[in-house]
Design a protein around this motif. Structure first.
Motif, PDB file in Angstrom:
ATOM      1  N   TYR A  69      10.317   0.831  -7.434  1.00  0.00           N
ATOM      2  CA  TYR A  69       9.434   1.672  -8.233  1.00  0.00           C
ATOM      3  C   TYR A  69       7.959   1.497  -7.887  1.00  0.00           C
ATOM      4  O   TYR A  69       7.094   2.057  -8.543  1.00  0.00           O
ATOM      5  N   GLY A  70       7.662   0.698  -6.871  1.00  0.00           N
ATOM      6  CA  GLY A  70       6.273   0.490  -6.497  1.00  0.00           C
ATOM      7  C   GLY A  70       5.745  -0.846  -6.977  1.00  0.00           C
ATOM      8  O   GLY A  70       6.205  -1.386  -7.982  1.00  0.00           O
ATOM      9  N   ILE A  71       4.779  -1.371  -6.240  1.00  0.00           N
ATOM     10  CA  ILE A  71       4.233  -2.686  -6.545  1.00  0.00           C
ATOM     11  C   ILE A  71       3.720  -2.768  -7.985  1.00  0.00           C
ATOM     12  O   ILE A  71       3.131  -1.827  -8.513  1.00  0.00           O
ATOM     13  N   MET A  72       3.999  -3.867  -8.644  1.00  0.00           N
ATOM     14  CA  MET A  72       3.571  -4.186 -10.006  1.00  0.00           C
ATOM     15  C   MET A  72       4.242  -3.313 -11.057  1.00  0.00           C
ATOM     16  O   MET A  72       3.920  -3.397 -12.247  1.00  0.00           O
ATOM     17  N   ASN A  73       5.217  -2.498 -10.662  1.00  0.00           N
ATOM     18  CA  ASN A  73       5.785  -1.570 -11.631  1.00  0.00           C
ATOM     19  C   ASN A  73       6.890  -2.179 -12.480  1.00  0.00           C
ATOM     20  O   ASN A  73       7.354  -1.524 -13.418  1.00  0.00           O
ATOM     21  N   PHE A  74       7.295  -3.408 -12.184  1.00  0.00           N
ATOM     22  CA  PHE A  74       8.147  -4.091 -13.159  1.00  0.00           C
ATOM     23  C   PHE A  74       7.370  -4.228 -14.467  1.00  0.00           C
ATOM     24  O   PHE A  74       7.921  -4.020 -15.553  1.00  0.00           O
ATOM     25  N   VAL A  82       0.830  -1.203   0.000  1.00  0.00           N
ATOM     26  CA  VAL A  82       0.000   0.000   0.000  1.00  0.00           C
ATOM     27  C   VAL A  82       0.867   1.256   0.000  1.00  0.00           C
ATOM     28  O   VAL A  82       0.629   2.202  -0.762  1.00  0.00           O
ATOM     29  N   LEU A  83       1.908   1.270   0.835  1.00  0.00           N
ATOM     30  CA  LEU A  83       2.775   2.445   0.918  1.00  0.00           C
ATOM     31  C   LEU A  83       3.514   2.716  -0.389  1.00  0.00           C
ATOM     32  O   LEU A  83       3.798   3.869  -0.720  1.00  0.00           O
ATOM     33  N   SER A  84       3.824   1.642  -1.121  1.00  0.00           N
ATOM     34  CA  SER A  84       4.576   1.813  -2.369  1.00  0.00           C
ATOM     35  C   SER A  84       3.797   2.613  -3.407  1.00  0.00           C
ATOM     36  O   SER A  84       4.374   3.114  -4.381  1.00  0.00           O
ATOM     37  N   SER A 130       4.133   4.184 -11.780  1.00  0.00           N
ATOM     38  CA  SER A 130       2.789   4.207 -12.354  1.00  0.00           C
ATOM     39  C   SER A 130       1.801   3.847 -11.258  1.00  0.00           C
ATOM     40  O   SER A 130       1.780   2.707 -10.785  1.00  0.00           O
ATOM     41  N   THR A 131       0.972   4.790 -10.863  1.00  0.00           N
ATOM     42  CA  THR A 131       0.006   4.531  -9.796  1.00  0.00           C
ATOM     43  C   THR A 131      -1.109   3.592 -10.270  1.00  0.00           C
ATOM     44  O   THR A 131      -1.698   2.880  -9.463  1.00  0.00           O
ATOM     45  N   ALA A 132      -1.380   3.595 -11.576  1.00  0.00           N
ATOM     46  CA  ALA A 132      -2.416   2.699 -12.107  1.00  0.00           C
ATOM     47  C   ALA A 132      -1.987   1.241 -11.946  1.00  0.00           C
ATOM     48  O   ALA A 132      -2.776   0.395 -11.503  1.00  0.00           O
ATOM     49  N   TYR A 133      -0.749   0.937 -12.303  1.00  0.00           N
ATOM     50  CA  TYR A 133      -0.233  -0.417 -12.121  1.00  0.00           C
ATOM     51  C   TYR A 133      -0.154  -0.765 -10.639  1.00  0.00           C
ATOM     52  O   TYR A 133      -0.444  -1.892 -10.231  1.00  0.00           O
ATOM     53  N   ALA A 134       0.262   0.214  -9.833  1.00  0.00           N
ATOM     54  CA  ALA A 134       0.384  -0.021  -8.395  1.00  0.00           C
ATOM     55  C   ALA A 134      -0.970  -0.348  -7.783  1.00  0.00           C
ATOM     56  O   ALA A 134      -1.082  -1.257  -6.947  1.00  0.00           O
ATOM     57  N   LEU A 135      -1.995   0.362  -8.187  1.00  0.00           N
ATOM     58  CA  LEU A 135      -3.333   0.127  -7.644  1.00  0.00           C
ATOM     59  C   LEU A 135      -3.806  -1.283  -7.970  1.00  0.00           C
ATOM     60  O   LEU A 135      -4.385  -1.966  -7.112  1.00  0.00           O
ATOM     61  N   SER A 136      -3.536  -1.740  -9.178  1.00  0.00           N
ATOM     62  CA  SER A 136      -3.899  -3.107  -9.559  1.00  0.00           C
ATOM     63  C   SER A 136      -3.158  -4.127  -8.699  1.00  0.00           C
ATOM     64  O   SER A 136      -3.754  -5.105  -8.226  1.00  0.00           O
TER      65      SER A 136
END
Length: 397
Positions: free
Chosen positions: A284-289, A66-68, A74-80
């Motif tokens: 770079y935040g969750i799912m951002n690879f 959540v913090l990432s 990309s916040t869109a990828y992170a939200l997913s």
């Protein structure tokens, strides 16, 4: 009655997670229904266990995800990614609650895993017909051949545990064990071989009563692996299913000339290491690879690293890798200190844990619920020593 409801719910959920592919709408619906039902169950029994290291670790992973969002490229990828991790973590926490309040949880688990692998293969069969018998890898990625291979490979280890738990039903478990091995072979997944072989090797090596016997077992295992490799590369039928994959791995390790799958994974690893060096601490935040790689390969915008270590380093940096693999290190240390090799169940659980660690080099397991459930079950099997005070024993940490 409460325990029966608990066990049936546990069995059905594990079974469904194994049967239906990750990300499908039906599995998402099952997850939500399961969480609601466990919440009602917890309110009914008025018990809620959080004082343990697993719950704290699960909360830490969820919080980090959540913090990432705040630093994600990309916040869109992170939200997913956050939605996936939170729902999976909630499901794992609910499974944990059911397990610690049911002293017969192992019976429900081993049956769910053993039959779930078979159900998944049948599910794929109805989608693809008799072509599955040419090997799931040959059909394509839509079969989820790696997931099928992992589930059936580890299913063999759980069948062995089932034989230990139900001594009067050895024929049943021998049949299930054989079927799971056959499915693992038909998956044509190289990763599946890791999940199949590692727990069996660990069980065989550490089942001896003295050092000399264990040394003898190690030598026998090594010789068996050499003979096994010779067999699968010389017998045409086995070569088409297994031998080609093993050869491509060795070729790729030797001169980077492996098959397309291995070459593609190495490309993702190289890019991942490049991005990690630029942002090594928190990533770079969750799912951002997935997001970063979409700029490299336009046609594969949602592709994962297929390497959990690289995926975690890019998404969460050193902090994330440390937090995520803390539970693995702690469990292994606990197993060694508590002399896991004194009980066969715990030997197998250590083997499952090591198989997951090795398998993470070829799988982005942090986002897959079936991988997280296998991790949870392996940890609890390792900590369990069959004491009567079941709940007290699982308040580890």
């Amino acid at each position: 009655m409460k325990k029966d409801f608990n066990g049936i719910l546990l069995f059905l959920f594990i079974f469904c997670v194994e049967m239906f592919p990750n990300g499908t709408n039906i599995l998402k619906l099952i997850k939500l229904i399961f969480v609601v039902m466990v919440a009602v169950y917890i309110l009914f029994i008025k018990k809620f266990a959080t004082d343990n290291v697993y719950s704290r670790w699960l909360f830490g992973i969820s919080l980090l995800s959540v913090l990432s969002y705040s630093w994600a490229a990309s916040t869109a990828y992170a939200l997913s990614g956050i939605q996936t991790v939170l729902l999976n973590s909630l499901c794992c926490f609910c499974v944990f609650q059911l397990i610690i309040y049911n002293i017969n949880w192992k019976i429900y688990i081993v049956n769910a895993v053993a039959f779930g692998a078979i159900a998944r293969f049948i599910y794929v069969f109805f989608q693809n017909g008799f072509s599955v018998f040419r090997g799931l890898r040959n059909i394509g990625i839509v079969t989820g051949y790696n997931a099928v291979g992992m589930i059936s490979g580890l299913g063999v280890a759980f069948c062995i545990i089932g034989k230990m738990l139900e001594l009067n039903k050895k024929h049943k478990w021998n049949i299930l064990l054989t079927i799971n091995i056959v499915i693992c072979v038909f998956s044509m997944s190289r990763k599946a071989m890791i999940y199949l072989i590692v727990p069996l090797v660990i069980l065989y090596i550490f089942s001896g009563n003295n050092i000399l016997k264990k040394l003898r077992n190690v030598i026998i295992v090594l010789l068996s692996l050499i003979v096994g490799y010779y067999i699968v590369t010389k017998i045409p039928f086995l070569y088409n299913f297994i031998g080609k994959g093993l050869e491509s791995i060795l070729q790729f390790m030797d001169n980077a000339a492996g098959d397309e799958s291995a070459a593609g994974r190495m490309t993702r690893i190289q890019w991942g290491l490049t991005w990690f060096r630029k942002c090594p601490i928190y990533g770079y935040g969750i799912m951002n690879f997935n997001y970063l790689f979409s700029s490299v390969e336009k046609s594969t915008a949602m592709i994962v690293a297929d390497n959990n270590y690289i995926e975690m380093l890019v998404n969460f940096g050193i902090i994330g890798v440390t937090v995520y693999y803390f539970i693995f290190v702690r469990s292994i240390i606990f197993g060694i200190v508590s002399r896991f090799f004194m009980q066969k169940e715990r030997i197998i659980s250590m083997g499952i844990l090591l198989a997951i660690i090795i398998g993470d080099f070829g799988s982005s397991s942090y986002i897959y619920l079936h991988s997280q459930l296998f991790l949870l079950i392996a940890i609890l099997l390792l900590y369990d020593n069959n004491k009567r005070n079941h709940i007290k024993h699982f308040k580890f940490g």
